[in-house]
Design a protein around this motif. Structure first.
Motif, mmCIF file in Angstrom:
data_model
loop_
_atom_site.group_PDB
_atom_site.id
_atom_site.type_symbol
_atom_site.label_atom_id
_atom_site.label_comp_id
_atom_site.label_asym_id
_atom_site.label_seq_id
_atom_site.Cartn_x
_atom_site.Cartn_y
_atom_site.Cartn_z
ATOM 1 N N GLU A 1 -1.401 90.016 -3.323
ATOM 2 C CA GLU A 1 -1.759 90.581 -2.015
ATOM 3 C C GLU A 1 -1.425 89.641 -0.858
ATOM 4 N N LEU A 2 -1.155 88.370 -1.192
ATOM 5 C CA LEU A 2 -0.929 87.371 -0.147
ATOM 6 C C LEU A 2 0.528 86.945 -0.014
ATOM 7 N N VAL A 3 1.401 87.461 -0.863
ATOM 8 C CA VAL A 3 2.793 87.012 -0.862
ATOM 9 C C VAL A 3 3.477 87.289 0.472
ATOM 10 N N THR A 4 3.383 88.520 0.966
ATOM 11 C CA THR A 4 4.037 88.865 2.234
ATOM 12 C C THR A 4 3.451 88.072 3.393
ATOM 13 N N ILE A 5 2.129 87.898 3.389
ATOM 14 C CA ILE A 5 1.471 87.124 4.444
ATOM 15 C C ILE A 5 1.965 85.684 4.412
ATOM 16 N N TYR A 6 2.094 85.134 3.199
ATOM 17 C CA TYR A 6 2.579 83.753 3.070
ATOM 18 C C TYR A 6 4.004 83.634 3.586
ATOM 19 N N GLU A 7 4.848 84.591 3.241
ATOM 20 C CA GLU A 7 6.238 84.553 3.701
ATOM 21 C C GLU A 7 6.317 84.623 5.217
ATOM 22 N N ASN A 8 5.434 85.409 5.815
ATOM 23 C CA ASN A 8 5.392 85.474 7.276
ATOM 24 C C ASN A 8 4.921 84.149 7.883
ATOM 25 N N LYS A 9 3.993 83.492 7.199
ATOM 26 C CA LYS A 9 3.498 82.206 7.684
ATOM 27 C C LYS A 9 4.598 81.146 7.682
ATOM 28 N N THR B 1 -28.287 69.519 -7.079
ATOM 29 C CA THR B 1 -28.326 70.452 -5.953
ATOM 30 C C THR B 1 -28.043 71.856 -6.470
ATOM 31 N N THR B 2 -28.739 72.839 -5.940
ATOM 32 C CA THR B 2 -28.416 74.226 -6.273
ATOM 33 C C THR B 2 -27.082 74.578 -5.627
ATOM 34 N N ILE B 3 -26.063 74.806 -6.446
ATOM 35 C CA ILE B 3 -24.725 75.057 -5.934
ATOM 36 C C ILE B 3 -24.124 76.275 -6.632
ATOM 37 N N ILE B 4 -23.610 77.185 -5.848
ATOM 38 C CA ILE B 4 -22.865 78.337 -6.363
ATOM 39 C C ILE B 4 -21.435 78.194 -5.859
ATOM 40 N N PHE B 5 -20.473 78.340 -6.758
ATOM 41 C CA PHE B 5 -19.088 78.012 -6.430
ATOM 42 C C PHE B 5 -18.163 79.050 -7.034
ATOM 43 N N ASP B 6 -17.252 79.571 -6.204
ATOM 44 C CA ASP B 6 -16.256 80.532 -6.676
ATOM 45 C C ASP B 6 -14.850 80.013 -6.402
ATOM 46 N N ILE B 7 -13.955 80.268 -7.349
ATOM 47 C CA ILE B 7 -12.543 79.914 -7.223
ATOM 48 C C ILE B 7 -11.737 81.210 -7.212
ATOM 49 N N TYR B 8 -10.813 81.307 -6.259
ATOM 50 C CA TYR B 8 -9.963 82.491 -6.149
ATOM 51 C C TYR B 8 -8.520 82.108 -6.492
ATOM 52 N N GLU B 9 -8.046 82.637 -7.608
ATOM 53 C CA GLU B 9 -6.719 82.305 -8.101
ATOM 54 C C GLU B 9 -5.632 82.766 -7.127
ATOM 55 N N GLY B 10 -4.692 81.872 -6.862
ATOM 56 C CA GLY B 10 -3.521 82.227 -6.071
ATOM 57 C C GLY B 10 -3.758 82.383 -4.586
ATOM 58 N N CYS B 11 -4.914 81.935 -4.092
ATOM 59 C CA CYS B 11 -5.251 82.137 -2.677
ATOM 60 C C CYS B 11 -5.107 80.840 -1.890
ATOM 61 N N PHE B 12 -4.565 80.959 -0.664
ATOM 62 C CA PHE B 12 -4.320 79.787 0.172
ATOM 63 C C PHE B 12 -5.473 79.568 1.151
ATOM 64 N N HIS B 13 -5.343 78.516 1.942
ATOM 65 C CA HIS B 13 -6.381 78.100 2.882
ATOM 66 C C HIS B 13 -6.650 79.201 3.911
ATOM 67 N N GLY B 14 -7.906 79.603 4.014
ATOM 68 C CA GLY B 14 -8.284 80.619 4.987
ATOM 69 C C GLY B 14 -7.889 82.034 4.618
ATOM 70 N N PHE B 15 -7.660 82.282 3.333
ATOM 71 C CA PHE B 15 -7.221 83.622 2.897
ATOM 72 C C PHE B 15 -8.236 84.700 3.231
ATOM 73 N N ASP B 16 -9.507 84.324 3.326
ATOM 74 C CA ASP B 16 -10.557 85.317 3.569
ATOM 75 C C ASP B 16 -10.492 85.894 4.978
ATOM 76 N N LEU B 17 -9.642 85.344 5.817
ATOM 77 C CA LEU B 17 -9.489 85.862 7.174
ATOM 78 C C LEU B 17 -8.426 86.954 7.258
ATOM 79 N N GLU B 18 -7.729 87.193 6.148
ATOM 80 C CA GLU B 18 -6.660 88.193 6.141
ATOM 81 C C GLU B 18 -7.223 89.582 5.850
ATOM 82 N N ASN B 19 -6.460 90.594 6.217
ATOM 83 C CA ASN B 19 -6.887 91.978 6.016
ATOM 84 C C ASN B 19 -6.305 92.535 4.714
ATOM 85 N N VAL B 20 -6.790 91.977 3.595
ATOM 86 C CA VAL B 20 -6.343 92.405 2.266
ATOM 87 C C VAL B 20 -7.575 92.503 1.363
ATOM 88 N N PRO B 21 -7.475 93.254 0.255
ATOM 89 C CA PRO B 21 -8.648 93.448 -0.605
ATOM 90 C C PRO B 21 -9.268 92.159 -1.138
#
Length: 302
Positions: A7-15, A259-279
């Motif tokens: 979902e991020l390939v085209t966005i990355y190419e534009n970047k 420390t109580t820590i909850i941590f998620d890893i998102y495969e194949g995602c770049f810095h700030g990917f959560d700001l994009e308009n993709v699923p």
């Protein structure tokens, strides 16, 4: 870059077409006031307030209730650019879901204002919110500090300072893909694309932020801080983020400190990917809101 989330390939190419240099970031810190942006403010009130010389974006529900949660958000930008108005649309979900108050300070930026200026502004924001809890209609025991990238650094730094100085209570910390380690790592050197947050921009940002430091304090680079007695923390990061390695190691340190820590890893995602308009970005945002709800629900009001 191999292995990108589809979902991020085209966005990355534009970047890749973005050739803005670090020096251009510094020279052209564009400022767009929230009133000039197409923001859906339905159900919210957005105001600008001044605390001495500190400009703050203040967002609240139109139908404000007493004892609301409060989110203090620090914007990203490597400590050298960015402004609070850029974060408004991202944070409206917090206002709607939790009927919360959101405060976004325009902390001072390096190189004109190196460490500890941004930390001082951030900590003063926390002190003010705690002191003004009644007039803000917030529950001072449900203050959450948060931010992305450099803002994640500041969220952690403010939390460390509050712990060490017996300052206001913090219910939780949301340092998203935070900028933690001032030292350049071999892992960083695979990130050279000018369109992303890369090793060159990262090194120059740290140099600007730390230019007055003879020795780097842990409040400036939280990767090296003592991590005892911290509130619950949630963070996430993509595998294709410059900060991936240091964040994973930092989370391990948090686990070791109990420390109580909850941590998620998102495969194949770049810095700030959560700001994009993709699923995948919407998935990450929903998860952030759900974990935040868990943290708030566990707060015991005294």
């Amino acid at each position: 870059m191999n292995g990108l989330h589809p979902e991020l390939v085209t966005i990355y190419e534009n970047k890749l077409n973005n050739t803005v240099t670090f020096e251009q970031f510094i020279a052209n810190r564009s400022f767009t006031h929230f009133s000039e942006q197409p923001i859906d403010t339905n159900g919210c009130v957005i105001e600008e307030i001044m605390l001495d010389k500190l400009r703050v974006i203040y967002i609240k529900p139109k139908q404000a209730h007493k004892n609301a949660p409060c989110f203090i958000w620090f914007h990203g930008g490597g400590m050298v650019f960015g402004n609070p108005d850029d974060s408004i649309s991202y944070l409206l979900d917090f206002v709607h879901k939790f009927q919360a108050v959101v405060l976004i300070p325009q902390y001072r930026l390096a190189p004109e204002h190196p460490y500890p200026a941004a930390l001082e502004d951030g900590y003063n924001m926390l002190l003010w919110a705690n002191k003004q809890a009644q007039s803000l209609k917030i529950n001072r025991e449900k203050i959450i500090v948060c931010g992305g990238s450099a803002g994640g650094n500041l969220a952690l730094a403010v939390t460390l300072k509050a712990r060490d100085e017996q300052g206001p209570s913090i219910a939780g910390v949301l340092p998203l893909y935070p900028m933690l380690d001032w030292q350049t790592r071999p892992f960083h050197k695979q990130f050279t694309s000018p369109g992303l947050w890369n090793v060159e921009k990262n090194e120059k940002s740290w140099m600007a932020y730390l230019k007055n430091c003879q020795k780097v304090p842990p409040y400036a680079s939280p990767f090296y801080a003592a991590l005892h007695e911290l509130p619950p923390i949630y963070t996430f990061i993509g595998t294709h983020d410059l900060f991936f390695e240091e964040v994973c190691e930092f989370v391990e340190k948090l686990n070791n400190s109990k420390t109580t820590i909850i941590f998620d890893i998102y495969e194949g995602c770049f810095h700030g990917f959560d700001l994009e308009n993709v699923p995948i970005a919407k998935t990450a945002k929903k998860r952030l809101l759900d974990v935040t709800e868990e943290i708030l629900n566990k707060v015991v009001t005294k």
